[in-house]
Motif scaffolding. Sequence first.
Motif, short mmCIF file in Angstrom:
data_model
loop_
_atom_site.label_atom_id
_atom_site.label_comp_id
_atom_site.label_asym_id
_atom_site.label_seq_id
_atom_site.Cartn_x
_atom_site.Cartn_y
_atom_site.Cartn_z
N LEU A 61 9.95 55.64 36.93
CA LEU A 61 10.63 56.89 37.29
C LEU A 61 10.46 57.93 36.18
N VAL A 62 10.61 57.49 34.94
CA VAL A 62 10.44 58.40 33.80
C VAL A 62 9.02 58.97 33.80
N GLU A 63 8.04 58.15 34.16
CA GLU A 63 6.65 58.63 34.24
C GLU A 63 6.52 59.73 35.28
N ALA A 64 7.19 59.58 36.42
CA ALA A 64 7.15 60.61 37.45
C ALA A 64 7.82 61.89 36.96
N VAL A 65 8.89 61.76 36.20
CA VAL A 65 9.55 62.92 35.61
C VAL A 65 8.61 63.62 34.63
N PHE A 66 7.92 62.83 33.81
CA PHE A 66 6.96 63.37 32.85
C PHE A 66 5.89 64.19 33.56
N GLU A 67 5.34 63.63 34.63
CA GLU A 67 4.30 64.35 35.38
C GLU A 67 4.85 65.65 35.95
N ARG A 68 6.05 65.59 36.52
CA ARG A 68 6.65 66.77 37.14
C ARG A 68 6.95 67.86 36.11
N VAL A 69 7.60 67.48 35.02
CA VAL A 69 8.09 68.47 34.07
C VAL A 69 6.99 68.98 33.15
N PHE A 70 6.11 68.09 32.71
CA PHE A 70 5.12 68.48 31.71
C PHE A 70 3.73 68.71 32.30
N LEU A 71 3.15 67.70 32.90
CA LEU A 71 1.75 67.81 33.32
C LEU A 71 1.56 68.81 34.45
N ASP A 72 2.47 68.84 35.41
CA ASP A 72 2.31 69.76 36.55
C ASP A 72 2.39 71.23 36.14
N ARG A 73 2.92 71.49 34.95
CA ARG A 73 3.04 72.89 34.50
C ARG A 73 1.82 73.37 33.73
N LEU A 74 0.90 72.46 33.42
CA LEU A 74 -0.32 72.85 32.71
C LEU A 74 -1.32 73.38 33.73
N SER A 75 -1.61 74.65 33.67
CA SER A 75 -2.50 75.26 34.66
C SER A 75 -3.94 74.83 34.42
N PRO A 76 -4.65 74.45 35.49
CA PRO A 76 -6.07 74.09 35.33
C PRO A 76 -6.94 75.29 34.99
N HIS A 77 -6.39 76.50 35.11
CA HIS A 77 -7.17 77.72 34.85
C HIS A 77 -7.10 78.16 33.39
N TRP A 78 -6.18 77.62 32.63
CA TRP A 78 -5.99 78.12 31.27
C TRP A 78 -7.23 77.97 30.40
N ASN A 79 -7.90 76.84 30.47
CA ASN A 79 -9.08 76.65 29.62
C ASN A 79 -10.18 77.66 29.94
N ASP A 80 -10.40 77.91 31.24
CA ASP A 80 -11.40 78.90 31.62
C ASP A 80 -11.03 80.28 31.12
N GLU A 81 -9.76 80.64 31.21
CA GLU A 81 -9.31 81.95 30.75
C GLU A 81 -9.41 82.07 29.24
N ILE A 82 -9.09 80.98 28.53
CA ILE A 82 -9.22 80.99 27.07
C ILE A 82 -10.67 81.24 26.66
N ARG A 83 -11.62 80.67 27.41
CA ARG A 83 -13.04 80.75 27.05
C ARG A 83 -13.77 81.93 27.70
N ASP A 84 -13.03 82.80 28.37
CA ASP A 84 -13.64 83.93 29.06
C ASP A 84 -14.00 85.02 28.04
N ALA A 85 -15.24 84.99 27.57
CA ALA A 85 -15.68 85.91 26.52
C ALA A 85 -15.78 87.35 26.98
N THR A 86 -15.59 87.62 28.27
CA THR A 86 -15.59 89.01 28.73
C THR A 86 -14.30 89.72 28.33
N GLN A 87 -13.29 88.94 27.92
CA GLN A 87 -12.02 89.52 27.49
C GLN A 87 -11.90 89.44 25.97
N PRO A 88 -11.30 90.45 25.34
CA PRO A 88 -11.14 90.40 23.88
C PRO A 88 -10.32 89.18 23.46
N LEU A 89 -10.61 88.66 22.28
CA LEU A 89 -9.96 87.45 21.80
C LEU A 89 -8.45 87.60 21.73
#
Length: 199
Positions: A61-89
């Motif tokens: 159950l704690v593992e399911a809570v971990f996934e819900r609270v922490f992992l599900d909030r990490l956007s899969p798009h963040w890495n692409d946006e961080i590496r998008d060199a068309t935008q200023p650093l």
Amino acid sequence: MDGMPPMGRRLEPHARREQIVTGAVAYFAEVGFGGTTRDLARRIGITQALLYRYFASKSELVEAVFERVFLDRLSPHWNDEIRDATQPLDHRLRHFYRQYATAIFTYEWMRIFMWAGLAGEALNLRYLTRVGDSLLSALREEIAKDGRFRTPEMEEMWALHGSIVYLGIRRFIYQLPTPDDVGPVIDRSVERFLAGLRR
């Protein structure tokens, strides 16, 4: 608990599991991981036996809570946006941390993160390892590509990260006043960070 079905109401399996996970997030945020599944079941309005039909152990159950609270909030798009060199650093850093703050600045995230650390749960280490290996490493690599700045040490990356997370700790753990809109505070933190790296 508000919004929870009353005892005896029949739910489809997926809805019942969702009820248990949602209830567990609220319960562990309030009382910590020392709370019992018996008390949790009582709060949700189900029997402990029913809870264990969906989760074979408290650890599961704690593992399911971990996934819900922490992992599900990490956007899969963040890495692409961080590496998008068309935008200023500086824009990329500010944009990422504004989104990250929006994702984690909740009562549940902050309190479960603190309770997990106090309880010695491995959840925090797993989460921080993922953040460091993925997001902070990507930010560091992008800074290194920009000739205006020296490459920061990972400890410096964690210092920036921690200073932003601390805004949420002040609000949800210490219950101290913080700006309603933390965006400008984040922007200034990023600006100071980059200024300190300037060649």
